[in-house]
Design an enzyme around this catalytic site. Structure first.
Site, PDB file in Angstrom:
ATOM      1  N   ARG A  11       0.847  -1.195   0.000  1.00  0.00           N
ATOM      2  CA  ARG A  11       0.000   0.000   0.000  1.00  0.00           C
ATOM      3  C   ARG A  11       0.883   1.246   0.000  1.00  0.00           C
ATOM      4  NH1 ARG A  11      -1.782   0.728   4.360  1.00  0.00           N
ATOM      5  NH2 ARG A  11      -1.037  -1.085   5.493  1.00  0.00           N
ATOM      6  N   TYR A  70      -1.148  -3.598  -7.035  1.00  0.00           N
ATOM      7  CA  TYR A  70      -0.956  -4.318  -5.771  1.00  0.00           C
ATOM      8  C   TYR A  70      -2.253  -4.368  -4.947  1.00  0.00           C
ATOM      9  CZ  TYR A  70      -0.225  -5.278  -0.930  1.00  0.00           C
ATOM     10  OH  TYR A  70      -0.402  -5.805   0.327  1.00  0.00           O
ATOM     11  N   LYS A  78      -9.630  -2.518   1.788  1.00  0.00           N
ATOM     12  CA  LYS A  78      -9.329  -1.367   2.638  1.00  0.00           C
ATOM     13  C   LYS A  78     -10.103  -0.115   2.193  1.00  0.00           C
ATOM     14  CE  LYS A  78      -6.881  -3.538   5.524  1.00  0.00           C
ATOM     15  NZ  LYS A  78      -5.803  -4.366   5.231  1.00  0.00           N
ATOM     16  N   HIS A  84     -10.374  -2.458  11.584  1.00  0.00           N
ATOM     17  CA  HIS A  84      -9.295  -3.307  11.051  1.00  0.00           C
ATOM     18  C   HIS A  84      -9.050  -4.423  12.059  1.00  0.00           C
ATOM     19  CE1 HIS A  84      -4.880  -3.434   9.364  1.00  0.00           C
ATOM     20  NE2 HIS A  84      -5.643  -4.329   8.817  1.00  0.00           N
ATOM     21  N   SER A 111      -1.150  -3.627  10.230  1.00  0.00           N
ATOM     22  CA  SER A 111      -0.834  -4.523   9.118  1.00  0.00           C
ATOM     23  C   SER A 111       0.411  -5.347   9.427  1.00  0.00           C
ATOM     24  CB  SER A 111      -0.610  -3.701   7.857  1.00  0.00           C
ATOM     25  OG  SER A 111      -1.763  -2.932   7.600  1.00  0.00           O
ATOM     26  N   CYS A 158       0.917  -7.560  11.688  1.00  0.00           N
ATOM     27  CA  CYS A 158       1.211  -7.683  13.121  1.00  0.00           C
ATOM     28  C   CYS A 158       0.462  -8.849  13.758  1.00  0.00           C
ATOM     29  CB  CYS A 158       0.903  -6.384  13.855  1.00  0.00           C
ATOM     30  SG  CYS A 158       2.081  -5.079  13.443  1.00  0.00           S
ATOM     31  N   ASP A 169      -9.279  -9.833   9.015  1.00  0.00           N
ATOM     32  CA  ASP A 169      -8.765  -8.486   8.701  1.00  0.00           C
ATOM     33  C   ASP A 169      -9.758  -7.354   8.968  1.00  0.00           C
ATOM     34  OD1 ASP A 169      -6.404  -7.089   7.680  1.00  0.00           O
ATOM     35  OD2 ASP A 169      -7.619  -6.563   5.945  1.00  0.00           O
ATOM     36  N   ARG A 220       1.983 -12.234  -0.750  1.00  0.00           N
ATOM     37  CA  ARG A 220       0.666 -12.571  -0.178  1.00  0.00           C
ATOM     38  C   ARG A 220       0.046 -13.777  -0.860  1.00  0.00           C
ATOM     39  NH1 ARG A 220      -1.645  -8.951   3.988  1.00  0.00           N
ATOM     40  NH2 ARG A 220       0.018  -7.433   4.257  1.00  0.00           N
TER      41      ARG A 220
HETATM   42  P1  GTP Z   1      -2.302  -7.799   7.376  1.00  0.00           P
HETATM   43  O1  GTP Z   1      -2.822  -8.849   6.429  1.00  0.00           O
HETATM   44  O2  GTP Z   1      -1.232  -6.953   6.773  1.00  0.00           O
HETATM   45  O3  GTP Z   1      -3.373  -6.965   7.972  1.00  0.00           O
HETATM   46  O4  GTP Z   1      -1.479  -8.596   8.527  1.00  0.00           O
HETATM   47  P2  GTP Z   1      -1.899  -9.452   9.806  1.00  0.00           P
HETATM   48  O5  GTP Z   1      -2.156  -8.543  10.958  1.00  0.00           O
HETATM   49  O6  GTP Z   1      -2.965 -10.425   9.455  1.00  0.00           O
HETATM   50  O7  GTP Z   1      -0.532 -10.224  10.142  1.00  0.00           O
HETATM   51  P3  GTP Z   1      -0.143 -11.772   9.986  1.00  0.00           P
HETATM   52  O8  GTP Z   1      -0.944 -12.659  10.892  1.00  0.00           O
HETATM   53  O9  GTP Z   1      -0.130 -12.115   8.550  1.00  0.00           O
HETATM   54  O10 GTP Z   1       1.355 -11.759  10.546  1.00  0.00           O
HETATM   55  C1  GTP Z   1       2.358 -10.955   9.984  1.00  0.00           C
HETATM   56  C2  GTP Z   1       3.716 -11.434  10.388  1.00  0.00           C
HETATM   57  O11 GTP Z   1       3.834 -11.480  11.811  1.00  0.00           O
HETATM   58  C3  GTP Z   1       4.020 -12.847   9.887  1.00  0.00           C
HETATM   59  O12 GTP Z   1       5.322 -12.888   9.358  1.00  0.00           O
HETATM   60  C4  GTP Z   1       3.906 -13.705  11.110  1.00  0.00           C
HETATM   61  O13 GTP Z   1       4.751 -14.822  11.040  1.00  0.00           O
HETATM   62  C5  GTP Z   1       4.282 -12.761  12.251  1.00  0.00           C
HETATM   63  N1  GTP Z   1       3.552 -13.116  13.500  1.00  0.00           N
HETATM   64  C6  GTP Z   1       2.238 -13.329  13.645  1.00  0.00           C
HETATM   65  N2  GTP Z   1       1.908 -13.679  14.909  1.00  0.00           N
HETATM   66  C7  GTP Z   1       3.077 -13.687  15.600  1.00  0.00           C
HETATM   67  C8  GTP Z   1       3.415 -13.964  16.973  1.00  0.00           C
HETATM   68  O14 GTP Z   1       2.575 -14.285  17.811  1.00  0.00           O
HETATM   69  N3  GTP Z   1       4.732 -13.832  17.302  1.00  0.00           N
HETATM   70  C9  GTP Z   1       5.685 -13.477  16.398  1.00  0.00           C
HETATM   71  N4  GTP Z   1       6.936 -13.383  16.826  1.00  0.00           N
HETATM   72  N5  GTP Z   1       5.403 -13.216  15.100  1.00  0.00           N
HETATM   73  C10 GTP Z   1       4.130 -13.313  14.705  1.00  0.00           C
HETATM   74  C1  SPV Z   2      -2.897  -4.605   5.232  1.00  0.00           C
HETATM   75  O1  SPV Z   2      -1.947  -3.984   4.736  1.00  0.00           O
HETATM   76  O2  SPV Z   2      -3.363  -4.318   6.362  1.00  0.00           O
HETATM   77  C2  SPV Z   2      -3.490  -5.749   4.516  1.00  0.00           C
HETATM   78  C3  SPV Z   2      -3.066  -5.998   3.157  1.00  0.00           C
HETATM   79  O3  SPV Z   2      -4.357  -6.416   5.050  1.00  0.00           O
HETATM   80  S1  SPV Z   2      -3.776  -4.857   2.048  1.00  0.00           S
HETATM   81  O4  SPV Z   2      -4.956  -5.484   1.438  1.00  0.00           O
HETATM   82  O5  SPV Z   2      -2.763  -4.599   1.060  1.00  0.00           O
HETATM   83  O6  SPV Z   2      -4.180  -3.675   2.742  1.00  0.00           O
HETATM   84 MN    MN Z   3      -4.851  -5.662   7.114  1.00  0.00          MN
END
Ligand code: GTP
Ligand code: SPV
Ligand code: MN
Length: 589
Positions: free
Chosen positions: A71, A197, A206, A226, A248, A250, A277, A371
């Site tokens: 983004r 993207y 979003k 979110h 994002s 996290c 999400d 992704r």
């Molecule tokens: P968006 O799709 O961008 O909104 O992201 P999200 O909040 O769904 O994050 P996601 O669960 O995909 O995790 C993002 C990154 O954080 C990945 O590389 C995970 O491996 C890492 N991660 C997730 N949960 C944990 C955790 O509990 N501990 C650690 N150390 N890393 C984590």
């Molecule tokens: C984020 O960035 O929080 C996502 C991926 O979930 S996107 O759809 O690119 O916003």
């Molecule tokens: Mn997101």
């Protein structure tokens, strides 16, 4: 052939076609036949590549332009008529000026190309809480992604009213200097140009479900957040629901699909995924807050996803999935990314499209923000309530960020007002999900900094108003978590992933008044022994450290919050300032 006779819809499509000048206009009816034909066409041009259909049936690979992988927050605009309504956290331009600027970029942008008309629904089609949109795009990749991420086709077209959300996307030249992601909340309109993207171009996500929807929710008395939504089933078989907002990349997808540690599984604990999400939250008939997931798929971060960290996400990607910017393993025509396993392919193509040898290369093969787009119904732990139109009742709301220091493993807000404060002061290290520096701590209130479609001060007031409307006895309890504290060598101290259930257990018990807490300067916290460590190689002392609140760091934090709050002027709710005073006083005690 047009799938609707709605004059407002047809007139708008006509107007957009006159501007963009496509050779052809094709309506997306959502049929498998049409999807198959589009996949074949996109394969023939190289836009996508078909993967090993025995190992990954219905799966495809796509690479975006190298300058177009996340983004673009500095090119994302909220164009309401009055600048003040966009607030200090959004980019703004006068709508007429912006329309004129965009008009130039879109004029003739689809010459020689096809304009696809995608009628889509956010939420279960026909439900009172569903909202409908049309995305016009010249990208088959976008069409195929929208068909996974949203409910698309004829059934939606039949429901379109005059209040549908208009979305126009043109790839144009993928020129980063002329890339714009623009929202006109007063016109229910989204315009995206010069990107391919995900978050910039899948306009239901979003752009609509957060930026436009948060504006609608503010006007109509509901909330677009979110947040993941999950159901936590305890050994008694009860399922209790929570929603959690993390910025994002996290950990939302990971938490939403968590598999409990063995000791918990044996007792009957289970997590059900409702969404990973986005949550639309309303007051239900029973007066409580109910959350529903308006999406139909997952657009998840690939790197780090593996059989140990998130087996449910991995399982979700084994059919009908589009992979973007991951490694292409040429040996068996499958995919790979950093953190999938310790066996990177030697004969491969990296996310930039260059030959790549995972055993020798020092460069990453997959982009950190690569992704997968996977159908939600593929997920082994998808909640039986996933298709329930009204969603699920919330017992807890959890905020969290990525903080190496300062934020403890978990704490609970004293009440709703304090909880809104806790959400408003969230800060997190930036990630690869947005263009720009990674690892820089910034304030990201409620994980909505890049997604709030109006003035953040009004948004906080809306949270406070929703609390008053629901009333203390029916409100979910609010918590804050941090899985990302690091030691002096920069290693994560808390094991995270499945073991996060240990913290969720405490959270849900608190939400139902089933366990005690210590009243600390920042809120209620568990004693270390209140976090169940059965089957885990982490000591009670380590947990004590993770729960620790360093008053000096927090005093610094409070100073930073005061500076941040100053940006919001008169729009900062006085309740939040009072909460900040209380925090500072508590820290002095
Ligand atoms: P968006 O799709 O961008 O909104 O992201 P999200 O909040 O769904 O994050 P996601 O669960 O995909 O995790 C993002 C990154 O954080 C990945 O590389 C995970 O491996 C890492 N991660 C997730 N949960 C944990 C955790 O509990 N501990 C650690 N150390 N890393 C984590
Ligand atoms: C984020 O960035 O929080 C996502 C991926 O979930 S996107 O759809 O690119 O916003
Ligand atoms: Mn997101």
């Amino acid at each position: 052939m047009a799938l609707t006779t709605n004059k407002a819809v047809l007139a708008w499509i006509d107007e957009m076609a006159k501007m963009t000048q496509p050779d052809k206009i094709v309506w997306i009816d959502g049929s498998q036949e049409q999807i198959d034909a589009l996949r074949a066409e996109a394969c023939s041009t190289g836009e996508i590549e078909q993967l090993n259909q025995e190992k990954l049936p219905g799966c495809y690979l796509h690479r975006t332009a190298v300058n177009d992988v996340a983004r673009v927050e500095d090119r994302t605009f909220i164009c309401c008529r009055k600048k003040e309504n966009a607030g200090p956290t959004n980019n703004w331009m006068d709508p007429q000026e912006m329309y004129a600027k965009l008009n130039k970029l879109y004029t003739g942008a689809m010459k020689g190309r096809t304009m696809y008309v995608i009628p889509y629904s956010m939420g279960v089609v026909g439900s009172p809480f569903a909202k409908y949109g049309i995305e016009l795009t010249d990208s088959i990749y976008v069409v195929l992604n929208m068909c996974i991420m949203t409910r698309v086709g004829t059934a939606v077209a039949e429901k379109l009213g005059d209040d549908f959300i208009k979305g126009l996307h043109a790839k144009a030249d993928i020129d980063p200097e002329n890339r714009y992601i623009v929202h006109f909340p007063e016109d229910n309109t989204i315009m995206s140009v010069n990107s391919g993207y995900g978050g910039n171009v899948l306009l239901g996500k979003k752009c609509f479900a957060l930026r436009i929807a948060s504006h609608l929710g503010h006007e109509q008395g509901w909330m677009a957040e979110h947040m993941l939504i999950l159901g936590l089933q305890n050994p008694a078989g009860e399922v209790r629901y929570l929603a959690a907002a993390f910025p994002s990349a996290c950990g939302k997808t990971n938490l939403a699909m968590l598999i409990p540690p063995e000791a918990y599984r044996e007792k009957g604990w289970k997590v059900w995924c409702v969404g990973d999400d986005i949550a639309w939250i309303r007051v239900g008939e029973d007066g409580r807050l109910w959350a529903m997931n308006p999406e139909y798929g997952f657009f998840g971060v690939a790197p780090g996803t593996n059989v140990k960290s998130n087996p449910n996400a991995l399982a979700s990607t084994q059919k009908g999935t589009i992979f973007t910017n991951v490694v292409h393993n040429l040996d068996d025509n499958t995919v790979w990314w950093e953190g999938l396993d310790k066996n990177p392919p030697e004969h491969a193509v990296d996310w930039k499209g260059n030959p790549w040898n995972g055993k020798e290369s020092t460069e990453k093969g997959a982009h950190p923000n690569s992704r997968f787009t996977a159908p939600a119904i593929n997920c082994p732990c998808i909640s039986p309530e996933f298709e329930s139109p009204k969603g699920v009742p919330l017992s807890a709301i959890v905020f969290g960020g990525r903080r190496a220091k300062t934020a403890p493993l978990v704490y609970q807000a004293r009440d709703w007002e304090h909880g809104v404060f806790v959400g408003s002061i969230m800060a997190s290290e930036t990630t690869a999900a947005a263009a720009g520096a990674v690892g820089v701590v910034r304030r990201d209130p409620m994980a909505m900094l890049p997604f709030c479609g109006y003035h953040m001060g009004d948004y906080w007031q809306h949270w406070l108003d929703m609390g008053k409307k629901v009333g203390a006895d029916k409100l979910p309890k609010i918590f804050n978590v941090n899985w990302f504290r690091t030691d002096d060598e920069g290693h994560f101290i808390w094991p995270g992933f499945g073991d996060n259930l240990r913290v969720l257990e405490w959270i849900m018990k608190r939400a139902f008044d089933e366990t005690g807490a210590v009243d600390t300067a920042i809120g209620f916290q568990p004693k270390a022994e209140d976090i169940n460590l059965e089957g885990l190689d982490v000591s009670k002392e380590t947990v004590e450290g993770l729960l620790g609140v360093d008053k000096e760091l927090w005093a610094e934090e409070a100073k930073g919050i005061r500076e941040y709050y100053a940006k919001f002027g008169d729009k900062l709710p006085k309740e939040l300032l009072q909460q900040l005073d209380t925090l500072e006083n508590n820290l002095k005690k």
